[in-house]
Each structure stands twice: as structure tokens, then as C-alpha cells.
Scaffold this motif. Structure first.
Motif, PDB file in Angstrom:
ATOM      1  N   ASP A   1     -36.468  -1.957  -4.557  1.00 25.04           N
ATOM      2  CA  ASP A   1     -35.448  -2.768  -5.215  1.00 25.04           C
ATOM      3  C   ASP A   1     -35.198  -2.264  -6.640  1.00 25.04           C
ATOM      4  N   ALA A   2     -36.262  -1.882  -7.334  1.00 24.73           N
ATOM      5  CA  ALA A   2     -36.110  -1.400  -8.709  1.00 24.73           C
ATOM      6  C   ALA A   2     -35.280  -0.126  -8.752  1.00 24.73           C
ATOM      7  N   ALA A   3     -35.493   0.764  -7.784  1.00 26.23           N
ATOM      8  CA  ALA A   3     -34.709   1.994  -7.741  1.00 26.23           C
ATOM      9  C   ALA A   3     -33.241   1.696  -7.473  1.00 26.23           C
ATOM     10  N   VAL A   4     -32.982   0.754  -6.572  1.00 28.66           N
ATOM     11  CA  VAL A   4     -31.602   0.372  -6.263  1.00 28.66           C
ATOM     12  C   VAL A   4     -30.929  -0.245  -7.488  1.00 28.66           C
ATOM     13  N   ARG A   5     -31.681  -1.061  -8.205  1.00 33.73           N
ATOM     14  CA  ARG A   5     -31.139  -1.688  -9.411  1.00 33.73           C
ATOM     15  C   ARG A   5     -30.752  -0.630 -10.450  1.00 33.73           C
ATOM     16  N   ALA A   6     -31.599   0.377 -10.626  1.00 37.24           N
ATOM     17  CA  ALA A   6     -31.291   1.435 -11.588  1.00 37.24           C
ATOM     18  C   ALA A   6     -30.060   2.230 -11.152  1.00 37.24           C
ATOM     19  N   LYS A   7     -29.956   2.492  -9.878  1.00 38.73           N
ATOM     20  CA  LYS A   7     -28.788   3.208  -9.372  1.00 38.73           C
ATOM     21  C   LYS A   7     -27.514   2.391  -9.557  1.00 38.73           C
ATOM     22  N   ALA A   8     -27.598   1.088  -9.288  1.00 40.38           N
ATOM     23  CA  ALA A   8     -26.426   0.232  -9.432  1.00 40.38           C
ATOM     24  C   ALA A   8     -25.941   0.199 -10.883  1.00 40.38           C
ATOM     25  N   ALA A   9     -26.878   0.154 -11.811  1.00 38.52           N
ATOM     26  CA  ALA A   9     -26.514   0.177 -13.226  1.00 38.52           C
ATOM     27  C   ALA A   9     -25.873   1.508 -13.590  1.00 38.52           C
ATOM     28  N   ALA A  10     -26.425   2.613 -13.071  1.00 34.25           N
ATOM     29  CA  ALA A  10     -25.866   3.930 -13.342  1.00 34.25           C
ATOM     30  C   ALA A  10     -24.471   4.069 -12.759  1.00 34.25           C
ATOM     31  N   ALA A  11     -24.279   3.557 -11.554  1.00 38.43           N
ATOM     32  CA  ALA A  11     -22.967   3.624 -10.912  1.00 38.43           C
ATOM     33  C   ALA A  11     -21.925   2.878 -11.726  1.00 38.43           C
ATOM     34  N   ALA A  12     -22.269   1.662 -12.127  1.00 41.39           N
ATOM     35  CA  ALA A  12     -21.324   0.879 -12.924  1.00 41.39           C
ATOM     36  C   ALA A  12     -21.021   1.570 -14.250  1.00 41.39           C
ATOM     37  N   GLY A  13     -22.034   2.175 -14.856  1.00 38.18           N
ATOM     38  CA  GLY A  13     -21.834   2.870 -16.119  1.00 38.18           C
ATOM     39  C   GLY A  13     -20.924   4.070 -16.000  1.00 38.18           C
ATOM     40  N   ALA A  14     -20.858   4.659 -14.798  1.00 36.02           N
ATOM     41  CA  ALA A  14     -19.997   5.815 -14.569  1.00 36.02           C
ATOM     42  C   ALA A  14     -18.620   5.418 -14.058  1.00 36.02           C
ATOM     43  N   GLY A  15     -18.383   4.119 -13.935  1.00 34.02           N
ATOM     44  CA  GLY A  15     -17.078   3.654 -13.492  1.00 34.02           C
ATOM     45  C   GLY A  15     -16.940   3.483 -11.999  1.00 34.02           C
ATOM     46  N   LEU A  16     -18.051   3.491 -11.272  1.00 33.80           N
ATOM     47  CA  LEU A  16     -18.019   3.262  -9.838  1.00 33.80           C
ATOM     48  C   LEU A  16     -18.336   1.801  -9.515  1.00 33.80           C
ATOM     49  N   VAL A  17     -17.813   1.325  -8.405  1.00 34.23           N
ATOM     50  CA  VAL A  17     -18.147  -0.012  -7.920  1.00 34.23           C
ATOM     51  C   VAL A  17     -19.357   0.112  -6.993  1.00 34.23           C
ATOM     52  N   PRO A  18     -20.505  -0.463  -7.360  1.00 35.29           N
ATOM     53  CA  PRO A  18     -21.678  -0.391  -6.477  1.00 35.29           C
ATOM     54  C   PRO A  18     -21.550  -1.370  -5.316  1.00 35.29           C
ATOM     55  N   VAL A  19     -21.870  -0.894  -4.118  1.00 30.84           N
ATOM     56  CA  VAL A  19     -21.922  -1.737  -2.926  1.00 30.84           C
ATOM     57  C   VAL A  19     -23.397  -1.821  -2.553  1.00 30.84           C
ATOM     58  N   VAL A  20     -24.051  -2.884  -2.953  1.00 26.87           N
ATOM     59  CA  VAL A  20     -25.502  -2.997  -2.807  1.00 26.87           C
ATOM     60  C   VAL A  20     -25.856  -3.726  -1.516  1.00 26.87           C
ATOM     61  N   CYS A  21     -26.714  -3.088  -0.724  1.00 23.66           N
ATOM     62  CA  CYS A  21     -27.092  -3.618   0.585  1.00 23.66           C
ATOM     63  C   CYS A  21     -28.409  -4.376   0.535  1.00 23.66           C
ATOM     64  N   VAL A  22     -28.463  -5.469   1.268  1.00 22.02           N
ATOM     65  CA  VAL A  22     -29.691  -6.253   1.421  1.00 22.02           C
ATOM     66  C   VAL A  22     -29.799  -6.658   2.891  1.00 22.02           C
ATOM     67  N   GLY A  23     -31.008  -6.939   3.338  1.00 22.62           N
ATOM     68  CA  GLY A  23     -31.157  -7.381   4.715  1.00 22.62           C
ATOM     69  C   GLY A  23     -32.592  -7.317   5.187  1.00 22.62           C
ATOM     70  N   GLU A  24     -32.878  -8.121   6.199  1.00 22.45           N
ATOM     71  CA  GLU A  24     -34.243  -8.272   6.691  1.00 22.45           C
ATOM     72  C   GLU A  24     -34.483  -7.446   7.952  1.00 22.45           C
ATOM     73  N   THR A  25     -35.732  -7.119   8.214  1.00 23.53           N
ATOM     74  CA  THR A  25     -36.126  -6.470   9.454  1.00 23.53           C
ATOM     75  C   THR A  25     -36.257  -7.529  10.553  1.00 23.53           C
ATOM     76  N   GLU A  26     -36.437  -7.059  11.784  1.00 21.32           N
ATOM     77  CA  GLU A  26     -36.600  -8.009  12.881  1.00 21.32           C
ATOM     78  C   GLU A  26     -37.890  -8.806  12.717  1.00 21.32           C
ATOM     79  N   ALA A  27     -38.945  -8.154  12.267  1.00 25.78           N
ATOM     80  CA  ALA A  27     -40.212  -8.863  12.085  1.00 25.78           C
ATOM     81  C   ALA A  27     -40.075  -9.957  11.025  1.00 25.78           C
TER      82      ALA A  27
END
Length: 243
Positions: free
Chosen positions: A104-130
Motif C-alpha cells: 500500500d505504501a508503494a502504491v501511495r507513493a506512486k499515486a502522489a508521483a503520478a498526480a505531481g506529473a499531471g496524470l490521473v491515478p486510477v488506484v485499485c483495491v480489492g480482496e482475495t477469495e480467502a
């Protein structure tokens, strides 16, 4: 809000195949009740962006690095994607989280970087079957949202039940509505009015046959489409189902 139908092409297609698919989507994009976004492999982003220039179809990528530049062999920065013509980037997809150990921390850093570069981040979340069978689906998704979204987030969230991706299986409509409601409440609690207007996409074996029913559910603001996005007619049919 106007729905968004996003196609994740994953690791598919030669350059010629990507250009042909982009052209077919472009030619069928007029008058649809949804915004369209296609996300080809890194190698094809610039060519697809050129093919779609001036059309109603936006172009995104499937990942980016959190750093603006540096000694990161094989990685691509958000600024590079923007320069190639991308406007969006998918982040934290379950296949990245599983295959590459993204936290999650890596995704958060990427999302911040994307927004800073002018991109719209599409952040995925979801659970496993277990996790779903263990009654943890909402808790897992809530934790991922809290830890994967940077402060001031102004992007898109995609809910993708991991066990439904590419399997042809989907949660019940009640289950989809419940998770989307959980996501909406979490976004509104953290980001206020902005969270109430953040688009929440459903991803997980969406296809022409089930798209209308899923897209009609509360707080489902579009779809993140995998396999069906590789066939222009199917992808466009899903977009038409958003009306």
C-alpha cells in the motif's frame, strides 16, 4: 456523474495490433454515454496516444515508478508517461501487488508521483477469495484505501475483487453495491465533498452480458475492463451499457 469505462490491455498486443484496436475503439466512440480510457502496455503508449489524438478516447498506462528519474532499470516514470501522451495511470492493480509485491505504501507513493506529473491515478483495491470467505472484504478494502491514497487524492478508485479477475466469476450485485458503498463512505469521510464525486469503477470480469446490471448499481461509476477491452466491439458494448 458521467461514467468512465477503462480498458486494461495488460501484456497483450504487438504494435500493429495495438494501433488497430485503438483505431476500432476510436471509430466507435462517438455518442457514447461514458468516457473512454484505454491503457496499453508501456511500449505502445505513444503510438496509441498518436492514433487517438483529437478523439474522445483517453490513454493511460498500467504502472509507473514513484521516482521522477534515476537508476531504476526497466521502470518508467510518470513524467515519461505524460510526455508519451498518457493522461491516466493504473496503480496498485492486484497483479502488481501479487506478482511484484507492491505494498500500500508503494502504491501511495506512486499515486502522489503520478498526480505531481499531471496524470490521473486510477488506484485499485480489492480482496482475495480467502479474505472474502473470511468475512474480511470490507476491512481489507478500507485498509487499502486508507494506506494507498495520498492526501489530497483527486483520482479514480477501482474495486477489483481479486478472485473475479479473468475467471468469469463475479460477486453478487448486493456484494458489489456493499463494497462500493463502503468505498464511497471512506472517501467522503476522508476527502469531504471531493470524495463524494470521486469515480469508483468496478473491475472483475465485466463483460457486455453483465455490464448493464453492474453499472446500474449505486456508487458504480464505471468499469475497469480486462479481457473484454481487447475486443473493440465488446468494450464499446460495455460503454453503451452505461447509458
Amino acid at each position: 456523474m458521467r461514467p468512465l469505462i477503462a480498458g486494461n490491455w495488460k501484456m497483450h498486443g504487438t504494435l500493429a495490433e495495438a494501433a488497430a484496436l485503438a483505431g476500432a475503439v476510436r471509430d466507435g466512440a462517438g455518442g457514447l454515454p461514458a468516457d473512454l480510457l484505454v491503457c496499453p502496455p508501456f511500449l505502445h503508449v505513444a503510438a496509441v496516444a498518436a492514433a487517438l489524438r483529437g478523439s474522445a478516447v483517453a490513454v493511460g498506462a498500467q504502472d509507473c515508478h514513484a521516482a521522477a528519474k534515476g537508476a531504476h532499470t526497466g521502470d518508467v516514470s510518470a513524467a515519461m508517461l505524460r510526455d508519451a501522451g498518457a493522461t491516466h495511470v493504473i496503480l496498485g492493480h492486484s497483479e502488481r501487488r501479487t506478482d511484484h509485491g507492491e505494498t500500500d505504501a508503494a502504491v501511495r507513493a506512486k499515486a502522489a508521483a503520478a498526480a505531481g506529473a499531471g496524470l490521473v491515478p486510477v488506484v485499485c483495491v480489492g480482496e482475495t477469495e480467502a479474505e472474502r470467505l473470511g468475512g474480511q472484504a470490507e476491512a481489507v478494502v478500507s485498509r487499502q484505501l486508507a494506506e494507498s491514497l495520498p492526501d489530497g487524492f483527486a483520482g479514480v478508485v477501482a474495486y477489483e475483487p481479486v478472485w473475479a479477475i479473468g475467471t468469469g466469476r463475479t460477486p453478487t450485485e448486493a456484494d458489489i453495491a456493499a463494497i462500493h458503498g463502503t468505498i464511497r463512505a471512506a472517501l467522503a469521510a476522508r476527502f469531504g465533498a471531493a470524495g463524494g464525486t470521486t469515480r469508483i469503477l468496478y473491475g472483475g470480469s465485466m463483460k457486455p452480458g453483465n455490464a448493464a446490471a453492474i453499472l446500474a448499481l449505486p456508487d458504480v461509476d464505471g468499469g475497469l475492463v480486462g479481457g473484454a477491452s481487447l475486443v473493440a466491439a465488446d468494450f464499446l458494448a460495455i460503454a453503451r451499457a452505461a447509458g
